[in-house]
Design an enzyme around this catalytic site. Structure first.
Site, PDB file in Angstrom:
ATOM      1  CE1 TYR A  95      -4.259  -1.627   0.080  1.00 33.05           C
ATOM      2  CE2 TYR A  95      -2.956  -3.054   1.388  1.00 33.05           C
ATOM      3  CZ  TYR A  95      -4.074  -2.672   0.672  1.00 33.05           C
ATOM      4  OH  TYR A  95      -5.014  -3.797   0.174  1.00 33.05           O
ATOM      5  CD  GLU A 137      -6.005  -6.458   1.951  1.00 37.14           C
ATOM      6  OE1 GLU A 137      -4.658  -6.314   2.203  1.00 37.14           O
ATOM      7  OE2 GLU A 137      -6.491  -5.854   1.017  1.00 37.14           O
TER       8      GLU A 137
END
Length: 391
Positions: A95, A137
């Site tokens: 990310y 996640e």
């Protein structure tokens, strides 16, 4: 957490960002691959060429921004993304890479309009979305690891069988190389596959087409003319070789209603439907199975479907449409409104599941909406990048 001022800035600039988001994401991917080449194999190059991946990323960012104040709608945007990311074994540091390159692309495209305040607001929004995804996640990774026979990340599997399923379509059976128990899956779920090809690691996702409770997994893969990995599987992956898989994941699963089930698929989109049909029939539900393909030669699961038809009789209606080479006496064409009107009993509010090419899914979503099927009863799975069917 966005400040009040940042939320005002997002609301004011969202229309401009939405207008240019695909341009931003299209510029973003090449820049990221150039700077961080190690991340490129996680992305299917075909989805870059068609523009599907940039559109999907742009859609998700805009949808998150527009639904920021609605937790239920926001979670609906994020849930399928978290499942896709877990199948790819996405990690928090990814990310950082995406955020860095995405904001630079936005600055290049938007120019002077992307002021420091605007950049700070969209950066805060990006990290709010990223943190939500990372948390979701991690919960999925934790659940996968703790379930019986489960694991986190990639696990080595051996190819134990290869069978031609139809013209240009191959079923591959995989067994865990360590011989340990295998996590069960829900009908409709998929796995992430990591395969070494041409000295590089490549990542793909495939629906599980075997039966839950088996000691092996089965995937069914269509050879695509421009599909580097599908061709590698068809022509290079032999019995005894190994691949690595993530644990089963995915949201295209049956609910606990007793309403009829309508399964709609086109092409290789049929892969999750067989196991969904089995489960729905075992639950005592009426099942309508509609599939569109080019010709009888490209029809998979023929024998398994016929076995279900014999076992369940008139509780299973199977209709095939052949778009190019229909057998004598059988209707040609595709699944259309007339067919849906003929087989769907709308007043029973069936649960409709559809998968296939993006155009097919868009058409089915629109037709089902026109026929009065509520959104909560329309379920779909995107093969590849998540793109919302339009209606």
């Amino acid at each position: 957490m966005l400040t009040v001022q940042q939320r005002h800035i997002i609301a004011a600039t969202a229309p401009v960002v939405a207008q240019h988001i695909t341009t931003i994401t299209t510029r973003f991917y090449p820049a990221m691959f150039d700077r961080y080449p190690e991340i490129k194999p996680r992305f299917n190059p075909r989805h870059q060429q068609t523009g599907a991946q940039p559109r999907a990323l742009g859609q998700s960012i805009v949808a998150y921004a527009l639904n920021y104040d609605d937790p239920i709608a926001r979670d609906a945007v994020l849930a399928p993304i978290t499942h896709k990311h877990v199948a790819l074994h996405v990690q928090p540091d990814h990310y950082r890479i995406v955020g860095e390159c995405l904001l630079e692309a936005a600055a290049e495209v938007l120019g002077a309009a992307f002021t420091p305040d605007v950049r700070d607001a969209w950066q805060a929004l990006y990290w709010s979305m990223a943190d939500d995804l990372i948390d979701g996640e991690e919960r999925l990774y934790h659940d996968q690891e703790r379930r019986p026979g489960g694991w986190r990340g990639f696990r080595e599997f051996d190819v134990v069988d290869r069978q031609a399923a139809a013209e240009g379509i191959l079923s591959v059976t995989l067994a865990p190389a360590d011989g340990r128990p295998l996590a069960d899956f829900l009908p409709g779920q998929y796995i992430g596959l990591r395969l070494k090809h041409d000295v590089h690691l490549h990542y793909r996702q495939y629906s599980l087409t075997g039966q839950p409770g088996s000691a092996t997994y089965r995937i069914t893969v269509k050879e695509e003319a421009h599909g580097q990995i599908s061709q590698a599987i068809h022509h290079g992956l032999t019995v005894g070789q190994s691949v690595h898989l993530t644990a089963p994941i995915g949201l295209l699963t049956l609910d606990r209603r007793t309403t009829p089930v309508v399964l709609l698929s086109a092409g290789i989109g049929q892969t999750p439907m067989l196991s969904l049909a089995r489960q729905a029939l075992a639950q005592g539900r009426q099942v309508t199975y509609l599939h569109s393909t080019r010709s009888p030669d490209t029809l998979v699961f023929r024998e398994e479907l016929e076995s279900l038809r014999v076992e369940y009789g008139d509780r299973l209606l199977i209709i095939h449409r052949f778009s190019h080479e229909a057998p004598a006496g059988e209707p040609s064409g595709r699944i259309d409104r007339a067919l849906l009107e003929d087989v769907i009993t709308v007043d029973k509010t069936p649960d409709c599941y559809f998968t296939g090419p993006a155009g097919f899914m868009s058409d089915m979503n629109a037709l089902l909406e026109e026929l009065g099927i509520p959104e909560a009863h329309r379920h779909y799975e995107c093969f590849g990048p998540l793109q919302l069917p339009t209606s």
